[in-house]
Design an enzyme around this catalytic site. Sequence first.
Site, short mmCIF file in Angstrom:
data_model
loop_
_atom_site.label_atom_id
_atom_site.label_comp_id
_atom_site.label_asym_id
_atom_site.label_seq_id
_atom_site.Cartn_x
_atom_site.Cartn_y
_atom_site.Cartn_z
N ASN A 42 34.39 30.95 37.44
CA ASN A 42 33.99 31.98 38.40
C ASN A 42 32.79 31.49 39.20
O ASN A 42 31.87 30.87 38.66
CB ASN A 42 33.73 33.33 37.73
CG ASN A 42 32.77 33.29 36.57
OD1 ASN A 42 32.70 32.30 35.84
ND2 ASN A 42 32.04 34.37 36.37
N GLU A 44 30.13 33.01 41.86
CA GLU A 44 29.62 34.23 42.49
C GLU A 44 28.80 33.89 43.73
O GLU A 44 28.60 32.72 44.08
CB GLU A 44 28.81 35.02 41.45
CG GLU A 44 29.69 35.43 40.27
CD GLU A 44 28.94 36.17 39.18
OE1 GLU A 44 27.69 36.20 39.19
OE2 GLU A 44 29.62 36.74 38.30
N GLU A 55 40.24 32.20 37.30
CA GLU A 55 41.69 31.99 37.39
C GLU A 55 42.11 31.64 38.81
O GLU A 55 42.91 30.74 39.04
CB GLU A 55 42.44 33.25 36.95
CG GLU A 55 42.20 33.66 35.50
CD GLU A 55 41.04 34.64 35.34
OE1 GLU A 55 40.01 34.48 36.04
OE2 GLU A 55 41.17 35.56 34.52
N CYS A 89 43.67 38.88 39.72
CA CYS A 89 44.10 37.58 39.20
C CYS A 89 45.52 37.66 38.64
O CYS A 89 46.29 36.71 38.76
CB CYS A 89 43.13 37.08 38.15
SG CYS A 89 41.58 36.49 38.87
N1 THU Z 1 35.80 37.14 35.95
C1 THU Z 1 36.64 36.06 35.96
O1 THU Z 1 36.30 35.01 36.51
N2 THU Z 1 37.85 36.20 35.37
C2 THU Z 1 38.25 37.29 34.66
O2 THU Z 1 39.34 37.27 34.12
C3 THU Z 1 37.38 38.46 34.56
C4 THU Z 1 36.15 38.43 35.38
C5 THU Z 1 34.47 36.99 36.56
C6 THU Z 1 34.24 37.68 37.85
C7 THU Z 1 32.74 37.82 37.86
O3 THU Z 1 32.15 36.61 38.33
C8 THU Z 1 32.38 37.97 36.39
O4 THU Z 1 33.49 37.48 35.68
C9 THU Z 1 32.09 39.41 35.97
O5 THU Z 1 33.11 40.26 36.35
#
Ligand code: THU
Length: 132
Positions: A42, A44, A55, A89
């Site tokens: 992830n 941000e 994902e 996702c």
């Molecule tokens: N997040 C993911 O990358 N994948 C998931 O399956 C659930 C959530 C990330 C998004 C965000 O950066 C952080 O987790 C909190 O929601």
Amino acid sequence: MQDSALLAKAMGAAANAYCPYSKFSVGAAVLWDDGSVSLGVNVENASYPLGVCAERNAITGGVVAGGKKITKIAVWAAVEGTVAPCGGCRQVIHEFSANDSVPVIMGGNTDVATTAIGQLLPDAFTPSDLEK
Ligand code: THU
């Protein structure tokens, strides 16, 4: 590739997550039907809505490398129990999955669970819906 090996790649990738706002690191690993593996974390942003899940970054990277269909995908976060892919996702995983049986391997600190993408997203909106 074994599910455990793919999950280990997802866990390793999670160390590179850029998540200063949520502090919730996620890693993903995709096995493609050509045998290649792509990784994602992830990422941000100070403009919060621009953040992208692990994902989707893994899938995007795999597509760039020529991947066509997902054989299986693993996602890992440092949680009790298991992490579940968000709704967005699930839609993107479904779009690139070879079929509804494609395994989604979900891991955390204490557990692993595997569910078919068709179970995570029944009645998916698909490319064929655009032709109706
Ligand atoms: N997040 C993911 O990358 N994948 C998931 O399956 C659930 C959530 C990330 C998004 C965000 O950066 C952080 O987790 C909190 O929601």
